[in-house]
Design a protein around this motif. Structure first.
Motif, PDB file in Angstrom:
ATOM      1  N   GLU A  95      13.757   1.380   4.938  1.00 20.81           N
ATOM      2  CA  GLU A  95      13.862   1.473   6.314  1.00 20.81           C
ATOM      3  C   GLU A  95      12.440   1.692   7.028  1.00 20.81           C
ATOM      4  O   GLU A  95      11.515   2.091   6.140  1.00 20.81           O
ATOM      5  CB  GLU A  95      14.567   2.953   6.359  1.00 20.81           C
ATOM      6  CG  GLU A  95      15.994   2.893   6.006  1.00 20.81           C
ATOM      7  CD  GLU A  95      16.832   4.332   5.675  1.00 20.81           C
ATOM      8  OE1 GLU A  95      17.905   4.386   6.247  1.00 20.81           O
ATOM      9  OE2 GLU A  95      15.936   5.046   5.160  1.00 20.81           O
ATOM     10  N   GLN A  96      12.451   1.747   8.288  1.00 20.89           N
ATOM     11  CA  GLN A  96      11.101   1.956   8.896  1.00 20.89           C
ATOM     12  C   GLN A  96      11.573   2.770  10.339  1.00 20.89           C
ATOM     13  O   GLN A  96      12.423   1.921  11.110  1.00 20.89           O
ATOM     14  CB  GLN A  96      10.360   0.796   8.886  1.00 20.89           C
ATOM     15  CG  GLN A  96       8.963   0.980   9.812  1.00 20.89           C
ATOM     16  CD  GLN A  96       8.059  -0.236   9.840  1.00 20.89           C
ATOM     17  OE1 GLN A  96       8.648  -1.247  10.438  1.00 20.89           O
ATOM     18  NE2 GLN A  96       6.816  -0.182   9.509  1.00 20.89           N
ATOM     19  N   VAL A 114      15.131  -2.385   7.169  1.00 20.14           N
ATOM     20  CA  VAL A 114      14.001  -3.396   7.152  1.00 20.14           C
ATOM     21  C   VAL A 114      14.507  -4.712   6.414  1.00 20.14           C
ATOM     22  O   VAL A 114      14.690  -4.601   5.257  1.00 20.14           O
ATOM     23  CB  VAL A 114      12.695  -3.234   6.544  1.00 20.14           C
ATOM     24  CG1 VAL A 114      11.750  -4.364   6.590  1.00 20.14           C
ATOM     25  CG2 VAL A 114      12.261  -2.025   7.400  1.00 20.14           C
ATOM     26  N   GLU A 115      15.051  -5.730   7.284  1.00 21.02           N
ATOM     27  CA  GLU A 115      16.007  -6.762   6.402  1.00 21.02           C
ATOM     28  C   GLU A 115      15.088  -7.619   5.768  1.00 21.02           C
ATOM     29  O   GLU A 115      15.355  -8.042   4.499  1.00 21.02           O
ATOM     30  CB  GLU A 115      16.383  -7.905   7.694  1.00 21.02           C
ATOM     31  CG  GLU A 115      17.297  -8.924   7.062  1.00 21.02           C
ATOM     32  CD  GLU A 115      18.504  -8.303   6.427  1.00 21.02           C
ATOM     33  OE1 GLU A 115      18.877  -9.258   5.734  1.00 21.02           O
ATOM     34  OE2 GLU A 115      18.866  -7.317   6.685  1.00 21.02           O
ATOM     35  N   GLY A 120       7.078   0.749   5.235  1.00 24.28           N
ATOM     36  CA  GLY A 120       8.318   1.274   5.515  1.00 24.28           C
ATOM     37  C   GLY A 120       8.526   2.093   4.278  1.00 24.28           C
ATOM     38  O   GLY A 120       7.670   2.266   3.421  1.00 24.28           O
ATOM     39  N   ARG A 121       9.711   2.755   4.301  1.00 26.70           N
ATOM     40  CA  ARG A 121      10.155   3.736   3.160  1.00 26.70           C
ATOM     41  C   ARG A 121      11.312   2.865   2.265  1.00 26.70           C
ATOM     42  O   ARG A 121      11.975   2.203   2.766  1.00 26.70           O
ATOM     43  CB  ARG A 121      10.820   4.792   3.581  1.00 26.70           C
ATOM     44  CG  ARG A 121      11.652   5.710   2.619  1.00 26.70           C
ATOM     45  CD  ARG A 121      12.188   6.914   2.935  1.00 26.70           C
ATOM     46  NE  ARG A 121      11.361   7.952   3.552  1.00 26.70           N
ATOM     47  CZ  ARG A 121      11.668   9.249   3.807  1.00 26.70           C
ATOM     48  NH1 ARG A 121      13.036   9.588   4.030  1.00 26.70           N
ATOM     49  NH2 ARG A 121      10.835  10.046   4.299  1.00 26.70           N
ATOM     50  N   GLU A 164       0.886  -1.247   0.114  1.00 29.54           N
ATOM     51  CA  GLU A 164       0.059  -0.080  -0.039  1.00 29.54           C
ATOM     52  C   GLU A 164       0.866   1.347   0.079  1.00 29.54           C
ATOM     53  O   GLU A 164       1.573   1.629   1.021  1.00 29.54           O
ATOM     54  CB  GLU A 164      -0.812  -0.167   1.326  1.00 29.54           C
ATOM     55  CG  GLU A 164      -1.851   1.076   1.399  1.00 29.54           C
ATOM     56  CD  GLU A 164      -2.858   0.939   2.429  1.00 29.54           C
ATOM     57  OE1 GLU A 164      -3.560   2.261   2.718  1.00 29.54           O
ATOM     58  OE2 GLU A 164      -2.881   0.181   3.272  1.00 29.54           O
ATOM     59  N   VAL A 165       0.938   2.046  -1.193  1.00 29.58           N
ATOM     60  CA  VAL A 165       2.012   3.075  -1.219  1.00 29.58           C
ATOM     61  C   VAL A 165       1.017   4.291  -0.798  1.00 29.58           C
ATOM     62  O   VAL A 165       0.132   4.652  -1.377  1.00 29.58           O
ATOM     63  CB  VAL A 165       2.298   3.302  -2.844  1.00 29.58           C
ATOM     64  CG1 VAL A 165       3.069   4.505  -2.908  1.00 29.58           C
ATOM     65  CG2 VAL A 165       2.979   2.055  -3.431  1.00 29.58           C
TER      66      VAL A 165
END
Length: 324
Positions: A159-160, A165-166, A141-142, A125-126
């Motif tokens: 990233e979050q 974010v692995e 996240g981004r 969901e963008v």
């Protein structure tokens, strides 16, 4: 003794002299002076340019020349296998502390197209997206895409809350690995401008009051991660150049390096000093932050001895070449 045999040495000498004079041992050392330049080879415009490259490319010399008087020596060209980022179409990891990201061997516009398709196929969901900056905000996240440190290379981050974010990175890494034609793909329907299309600035060597320093136009974490990967690959020759330790807490690398002064030591100097073997020096490379988007690299001796200015300069030239 047969009288006929007495003339054999003379006949043999005359025969050999005739061979040398008539061409069997022709001296062609001056033929280049009579050589004529031929017209360059012209290929049809319909050729596939990706199939052609330089057969014997001449490496560029990293950095800028800085004359130091009569003793100045030009730095050697960068090795052909040194200082290359990831190969076109390939993907690699970079880490600095708890942060990690991907380095992809393709232009940012192409990678951004892949990220956009990745979000669609995964049903993310963008919330917002900025094609100009290469940033996509999702519920998870981004995801961001930016130019890498090498030409034609991109960096991808998931990233979050400022943390990597692995799971997102692993999924994107698998996708890029499966796209064998990623490097030759094109970005369509996108306006890749601004930061994603910015001019890439190379490292530069400067002479400060207390010695030479290498200025990297990247923030400290990016410079550390990329230099760590490049040193691990290039500084792997025992007794010549070898990476021994790296400490991210102090942003230092400990290396053994055969400096220019040792490599260029002449025969007479070796005889007078009775030192015939080349000796690698234990040196330390220290990275420090210089503003928001610059990093300084300095070289020093690991012990209390002073490092010669020419040796420090030549080592930093090689390090800068790894990041060009």
């Amino acid at each position: 003794m047969n009288s006929a045999l007495k003339w054999m040495p003379l006949l043999a000498a005359l025969a050999l002299a005739g061979c040398a004079r008539e061409g069997y041992y022709d001296n062609r050392s001056v033929d280049y002076a009579k050589a004529k330049e031929s017209a360059p080879l012209e290929l049809p415009d319909t050729r596939n340019t990706r199939r052609y490259r330089d057969a014997m490319p001449v490496p560029d010399v990293p950095g800028a020349f800085a004359s130091q008087g009569d003793d100045f020596q030009a730095p050697p060209p960068r090795a052909l296998n040194a200082g290359s980022g990831v190969a076109p179409g390939e993907v690699a990891r970079r880490e600095a502390g708890e942060q990690s990201w991907l380095v992809v061997g393709a232009a940012p516009g192409t990678v951004w197209s892949e990220v956009d398709d990745f979000a669609t196929t995964r049903g993310l969901e963008v919330l917002s997206r900025d094609d100009r900056r290469g940033v996509m905000e999702t519920e998870q996240g981004r995801i961001s895409v930016s130019p890498g440190l090498h030409q034609g290379v991109s960096e991808v981050r998931c990233e979050q809350g400022g943390a990597s974010v692995e799971g997102c990175l692993r999924a994107l890494e698998r996708r890029f690995e499966q796209r064998s034609n990623l490097a030759s793909a094109t970005a369509s329907g996108l306006s890749v401008q601004g930061r994603m299309a910015q001019t890439r600035q190379p490292p530069r060597l400067e002479q400060a009051e207390d010695g030479w320093q290498l200025v990297l136009p990247y923030d400290l974490d990016r410079a550390w991660a990329e230099l760590s990967a490049q040193l691990e690959a290039d500084f792997s020759l025992e007794d010549r150049r070898q990476l021994l330790e790296q400490d991210i807490s102090t942003h230092t690398f400990l290396v053994d390096y055969l400096p220019l002064s040792e490599r260029s030591r002449g025969v007479w100097e070796s005889l007078t000093s009775l030192e015939f073997s080349e000796q690698a020096s234990r040196l330390r490379l220290t990275l420090s932050r210089q503003g928001a988007d610059q990093t300084l690299v300095r070289a020093s001796a690991a012990d209390d001895e002073a490092l010669a200015a020419n040796d420090a300069r030549e080592l930093l030239e090689r390090v800068g070449g790894l990041l060009r």
